[in-house]
Scaffold this active site. Structure first.
Site, mmCIF file in Angstrom:
data_model
loop_
_atom_site.group_PDB
_atom_site.id
_atom_site.type_symbol
_atom_site.label_atom_id
_atom_site.label_comp_id
_atom_site.label_asym_id
_atom_site.label_seq_id
_atom_site.Cartn_x
_atom_site.Cartn_y
_atom_site.Cartn_z
ATOM 1 N N ASN A 138 34.759 41.160 33.673
ATOM 2 C CA ASN A 138 36.183 41.157 33.999
ATOM 3 C C ASN A 138 37.089 39.872 33.364
ATOM 4 O O ASN A 138 37.980 39.717 33.790
ATOM 5 C CB ASN A 138 36.470 41.117 35.726
ATOM 6 C CG ASN A 138 36.538 42.314 36.428
ATOM 7 O OD1 ASN A 138 36.764 42.466 37.554
ATOM 8 N ND2 ASN A 138 36.427 43.430 35.622
ATOM 9 N N PRO B 76 35.989 37.784 43.037
ATOM 10 C CA PRO B 76 37.290 38.229 42.571
ATOM 11 C C PRO B 76 37.158 39.520 41.671
ATOM 12 O O PRO B 76 38.461 39.839 40.989
ATOM 13 C CB PRO B 76 37.676 37.083 41.678
ATOM 14 C CG PRO B 76 36.498 36.452 41.250
ATOM 15 C CD PRO B 76 35.173 36.743 42.550
ATOM 16 N N THR B 77 35.963 40.054 41.300
ATOM 17 C CA THR B 77 35.939 41.057 40.422
ATOM 18 C C THR B 77 36.463 42.418 41.097
ATOM 19 O O THR B 77 36.437 42.760 42.096
ATOM 20 C CB THR B 77 34.387 41.114 39.708
ATOM 21 O OG1 THR B 77 33.605 41.297 40.758
ATOM 22 C CG2 THR B 77 33.939 39.677 39.288
ATOM 23 N N CYS B 78 36.596 43.234 39.983
ATOM 24 C CA CYS B 78 36.808 44.730 40.336
ATOM 25 C C CYS B 78 35.700 45.620 40.428
ATOM 26 O O CYS B 78 35.497 46.683 39.933
ATOM 27 C CB CYS B 78 37.782 45.325 39.249
ATOM 28 S SG CYS B 78 38.945 44.368 38.881
ATOM 29 N N ASP B 79 34.721 45.007 41.369
ATOM 30 C CA ASP B 79 33.512 45.873 41.530
ATOM 31 C C ASP B 79 33.155 45.592 43.198
ATOM 32 O O ASP B 79 33.320 44.437 43.919
ATOM 33 C CB ASP B 79 32.547 45.283 41.020
ATOM 34 C CG ASP B 79 31.075 45.975 41.189
ATOM 35 O OD1 ASP B 79 30.765 46.576 42.167
ATOM 36 O OD2 ASP B 79 30.448 46.234 40.143
#
Ligand SMILES: *Cc1c(COP(=O)(O)O)cnc(C)c1O
Length: 375
Positions: free
Chosen positions: A365, A321-324
């Protein structure tokens, strides 16, 4: 999935993601290892899963502990075991941490270099030290080669030097790579260790202990040999290379002890496609590489992932789910999930008891570290 874990999940409905460990399975895994390598002292590698309930249980069953930091030493000591049941097995230690371990009574240390031997001589005088040798890591899904250990010529020189520096050259260690799928991989390392024992003896240094590391597998998507196959192969190698002078043996299981005991429950956050014509759906979970699934790096460890839906299985890319964009779990490995899977569904990630909670980031995050429940 055990009855205890499914009852816990059904009755408690904990927030996801969470890891649920069945302590009965840990106890079974301990007994399996005990039976497979009866001559070995068992030093559980704390990093695999340091939940206090697990350390407590293993201490009660007679396990010793392999630790890699002062915090791990304190976690192991908190079970009430004496410090003579601990080894400080990390080959990379600050001198201040060696001193702190020594002050707590730890007297068994690993090293693989001249400089580390120097630190041990100064900060842990009189302690037993063992030298780690390099292995290839062949046939392991999570190899530990290159970074740890030195070649046998260097190990010989260091062990002989150790005696003159106020520490006790106690033995040799190696690790054949984690999730080692081939029981025959211990043989070459045992042969090298036996050569070292003879060389040291010829130079007036009597070694007493061989630490054959961890590496014993958990069953993920693929079948693996059972513990009896590992035990038999290791015993045969010990007899072949040491004859009737087999030294004290230590094993350091991590994954084998706890992997199969844990189920990770996760929730589907998003199901999407990148273009209408895409064949594969992207399924985003509420756990990813930074939430504890670091061993999906290069898709090395492939957990069984299970949905309770009954639809036809169709291909998916699984991501966290992370922005990476590194936070993709499986893209090449052929993962499939039911076509009627919906956002909000729970999935079970099985055999997730090892190297998950300890790998979760503190709050990348803003996601919380993975919570562990022991039942
Ligand atoms: C991590 C580690 C282990 C445990 O390895 P597994 O493959 O999980 O059994 C054992 N010994 C050392 C020194 C380790 O670093």
């Amino acid at each position: 999935m055990t009855k205890k874990i499914s009852t816990f999940l059904n009755e408690q409905r904990p927030a996801t993601p969470c890891l649920v460990m069945d302590l009965d399975v840990v106890a079974d895994n301990f007994r399996r290892l005990r039976t497979a390598v009866p001559r070995a002292g068992i030093y559980y590698a704390v990093k695999a899963n340091p939940a206090p309930e697990i350390l407590q249980l293993l201490a009660k069953l007679g396990s010793s502990f392999d630790t890699a930091s002062v915090n791990e030493i304190d976690m192991a000591l908190a079970t009430g075991v004496a410090p003579d049941r601990l080894s400080y097995g990390n080959t990379i230690k600050k001198k201040a941490d060696i001193a702190a371990a020594y002050q707590r009574g730890v007297r068994l240390y690993a090293f693989d270099s001249e400089a580390e031997l120097g630190k041990l001589a100064e900060a842990a005088p009189g302690s037993k030290v063992f030298c780690r040798i390099l292995t290839s890591g062949a046939n392991a899904d999570w190899p530990l080669s290159r970074k740890f250990g030195c070649d046998v010529e260097m190990a010989r020189a260091l062990l002989i030097a150790a005696a003159k520096r106020g520490v006790v050259p106690h033995g040799v260690s190696f690790h054949v790579g984690s999730q080692q799928r081939d029981p025959a991989q211990w043989d070459a390392a045992v042969a090298q260790a036996a050569w070292l024992f003879r060389e040291c003896e010829d130079n007036g240094v009597q070694l007493n202990m061989l630490n054959i590391g961890g590496g014993f597998p958990t069953r993920y998507r693929r079948n693996v040999p059972g513990m009896p196959a590992y035990g038999a192969a290791i015993e045969e190698s010990l007899r072949k290379h040491f004859g009737n002078r087999i030294p004290d043996i230590i094993v350091e299981p991590g994954r084998q002890m706890v992997g199969s005991a844990g189920v990770l429950q996760t929730e589907v956050v998003l199901i999407s496609k990148k273009a209408e014509s895409d064949k594969k759906r992207w399924v985003y979970l509420d756990i990813g590489k930074f939430g504890g699934l670091a061993e999906t790096m290069d898709e090395a460890i492939q957990y069984p992932i299970v949905s309770s839906r009954k639809g036809a299985m169709t291909p998916v890319v699984l991501a966290g789910p992370t922005c990476d964009s590194a936070d993709i779990l499986y893209e090449k490995a052929d993962y499939r999930l039911p076509e009627d899977l919906e956002i909000g569904d729970k999935l079970e990630i099985r055999a997730a008891g090892a190297y998950t909670a300890t790998y979760a980031s503190v709050a990348f995050n803003g996601f919380e570290p993975l919570k562990t429940y022991c039942v």
